[in-house]
Design a protein around this motif. Structure first.
Motif, PDB file in Angstrom:
ATOM      1  N   THR A   1      -7.895   5.997  -4.614  1.00  0.00           N
ATOM      2  CA  THR A   1      -6.750   6.430  -4.153  1.00  0.00           C
ATOM      3  C   THR A   1      -7.104   8.042  -4.096  1.00  0.00           C
ATOM      4  OG1 THR A   1      -5.349   4.801  -4.690  1.00  0.00           O
ATOM      5  CG2 THR A   1      -4.471   6.957  -4.677  1.00  0.00           C
ATOM      6  N   THR A   2      -6.708   8.449  -2.976  1.00  0.00           N
ATOM      7  CA  THR A   2      -6.976   9.990  -3.010  1.00  0.00           C
ATOM      8  C   THR A   2      -5.635  10.651  -2.972  1.00  0.00           C
ATOM      9  OG1 THR A   2      -7.051   9.926  -0.624  1.00  0.00           O
ATOM     10  CG2 THR A   2      -9.095   9.985  -1.816  1.00  0.00           C
ATOM     11  N   VAL A   3      -5.580  11.902  -3.661  1.00  0.00           N
ATOM     12  CA  VAL A   3      -4.289  12.687  -3.619  1.00  0.00           C
ATOM     13  C   VAL A   3      -4.547  14.076  -3.156  1.00  0.00           C
ATOM     14  CG1 VAL A   3      -2.286  13.430  -5.100  1.00  0.00           C
ATOM     15  CG2 VAL A   3      -3.458  11.040  -5.664  1.00  0.00           C
ATOM     16  N   ARG A   4      -4.050  14.533  -2.213  1.00  0.00           N
ATOM     17  CA  ARG A   4      -4.156  15.734  -1.697  1.00  0.00           C
ATOM     18  C   ARG A   4      -2.845  16.595  -2.101  1.00  0.00           C
ATOM     19  NH1 ARG A   4      -4.456  14.873   3.195  1.00  0.00           N
ATOM     20  NH2 ARG A   4      -2.692  15.756   4.316  1.00  0.00           N
TER      21      ARG A   4
ATOM     22  N   SER B   1      -3.156   8.617  -0.281  1.00  0.00           N
ATOM     23  CA  SER B   1      -3.733   7.487   0.538  1.00  0.00           C
ATOM     24  C   SER B   1      -4.346   6.481  -0.302  1.00  0.00           C
ATOM     25  CB  SER B   1      -4.886   8.025   1.460  1.00  0.00           C
ATOM     26  OG  SER B   1      -5.586   7.085   2.305  1.00  0.00           O
ATOM     27  N   VAL B   2      -4.217   5.562  -0.107  1.00  0.00           N
ATOM     28  CA  VAL B   2      -4.390   3.916  -0.801  1.00  0.00           C
ATOM     29  C   VAL B   2      -5.052   3.132   0.309  1.00  0.00           C
ATOM     30  CG1 VAL B   2      -3.770   2.178  -2.145  1.00  0.00           C
ATOM     31  CG2 VAL B   2      -2.482   4.220  -2.270  1.00  0.00           C
TER      32      VAL B   2
ATOM     33  N   THR C   1      -2.403  -3.855   0.757  1.00  0.00           N
ATOM     34  CA  THR C   1      -2.652  -3.216   2.049  1.00  0.00           C
ATOM     35  C   THR C   1      -3.075  -1.902   1.792  1.00  0.00           C
ATOM     36  OG1 THR C   1      -0.419  -2.769   2.429  1.00  0.00           O
ATOM     37  CG2 THR C   1      -1.222  -4.893   3.441  1.00  0.00           C
ATOM     38  N   ALA C   2      -3.617  -1.198   2.810  1.00  0.00           N
ATOM     39  CA  ALA C   2      -3.896   0.261   2.699  1.00  0.00           C
ATOM     40  C   ALA C   2      -2.405   1.002   3.062  1.00  0.00           C
ATOM     41  CB  ALA C   2      -4.886   0.682   4.182  1.00  0.00           C
ATOM     42  N   GLY C   3      -2.124   2.084   2.494  1.00  0.00           N
ATOM     43  CA  GLY C   3      -0.947   2.817   2.826  1.00  0.00           C
ATOM     44  C   GLY C   3      -1.190   4.284   2.446  1.00  0.00           C
TER      45      GLY C   3
ATOM     46  N   GLY D   1       0.803  -1.227  -0.059  1.00  0.00           N
ATOM     47  CA  GLY D   1      -0.072  -0.013   0.136  1.00  0.00           C
ATOM     48  C   GLY D   1       0.729   1.342  -0.028  1.00  0.00           C
ATOM     49  N   GLU D   2       1.934   1.494   0.795  1.00  0.00           N
ATOM     50  CA  GLU D   2       2.920   2.313   0.856  1.00  0.00           C
ATOM     51  C   GLU D   2       3.831   2.554  -0.418  1.00  0.00           C
ATOM     52  OE1 GLU D   2       2.259   0.434   3.421  1.00  0.00           O
ATOM     53  OE2 GLU D   2       1.696   1.988   5.014  1.00  0.00           O
TER      54      GLU D   2
END
Length: 264
Positions: A85-88, A113-114, A128-130, A36-37
């Motif tokens: 997936t979000t990108v800020r 954030s995934v 995984t989340a990451g 995820g990371e």
């Protein structure tokens, strides 16, 4: 700051550039519980490149705060499907301006954030989340393409977002102002009357008397904004046509020559 969501189905413009390659590369690396990371870091890299391409070639003078507010933190993409997936984007620092030989510098942090994704079936791989944060410095110069490079991310929150300065332009009633001046001006008073009607320092004024006609051109060269009017010997107010290519840097510009000696 600007936040966008990246669809796995539509994938959005940014993810479409390299999203599929990112997923394949991550699957091949076998990063296990940290996948995820890895995906988040690679998504940040894709987004940084996407912003660099969007900033592109600089053809207008602008200060760094205005570019950051109008172009870095403004994102036309709309939210897509859930669990994407979000990108800020966060503007961290900005200085200088795109003008002459000067340079504008803008530091941007991409926070990605995934969400966790479970394998849907045989041959499918979940992850995984990451989360990941990557920072980049963008350098912009007039009549150049934007350069960028990765930098170390500072700790702490981003500062309050910048505010864009108003873009210089001719007044909305510019045509009415110039028409009124031309109706009453004489060859002796023309230049002063036009300048008095357009006192702003960013507006250029050029006037001439040509074969009994009064000619006036007022413009904002940096924005290729130009108003050209003529009062004929018969007293009519006319708007001569011209090719807007001649407003570009290195060409005639917003001058009475557009009418008196039109480029060939």
């Amino acid at each position: 700051m600007t936040q966008r969501r990246v669809s796995r189905s539509g994938r959005g413009r940014g993810w479409a550039v390299g999203g599929a390659a990112v997923l394949v590369a991550a699957a091949l690396t076998g990063c296990g519980e940290h996948r995820g990371e890895v995906l988040a870091a690679q998504a940040a890299t894709v987004e940084a490149k996407r912003l660099n391409e969007a900033l592109g070639h600089r053809a207008r003078p602008r200060d760094a705060a205005s570019i950051a507010a109008d172009e870095v933190l403004r994102d036309a993409d709309t939210p897509a499907a859930q669990d994407d997936t979000t990108v800020r984007r966060e503007a961290l620092a900005w200085s200088g301006r795109v003008f002459g030989d000067e340079r504008a510098t803008i530091d941007v942090r991409f926070v990605v954030s995934v969400p966790k994704r479970s394998a849907a079936g045989f041959g499918d791989s979940g992850h995984t989340a990451g989360t990941a944060a990557r920072c980049y410095r963008y350098e912009l110069r007039l009549y150049r393409y934007t350069d960028y490079r990765e930098i170390d991310c500072p700790s702490g929150a981003a500062p309050p977002p910048p505010t864009a300065s108003p873009v210089p332009k001719l007044p909305d009633d510019g045509r009415q102002r110039l028409t009124a001046v031309l109706r009453t001006a004489t060859p002796q008073t023309l230049a002063g009357a036009v300048r008095a009607a357009f006192p702003q320092e960013w507006i250029t004024v050029d006037t001439v008397t040509h074969e009994g006609a009064l000619v006036a051109a007022v413009g904002v060269p940096a924005e290729r904004d130009c108003l050209l009017l003529v009062r004929t010997p018969a007293g009519r107010i006319e708007t001569p046509g011209y090719d807007r290519e001649w407003l570009e840097p290195g060409e005639t510009g917003c001058k009475t020559g557009l009418y008196v000696t039109p480029p060939r």
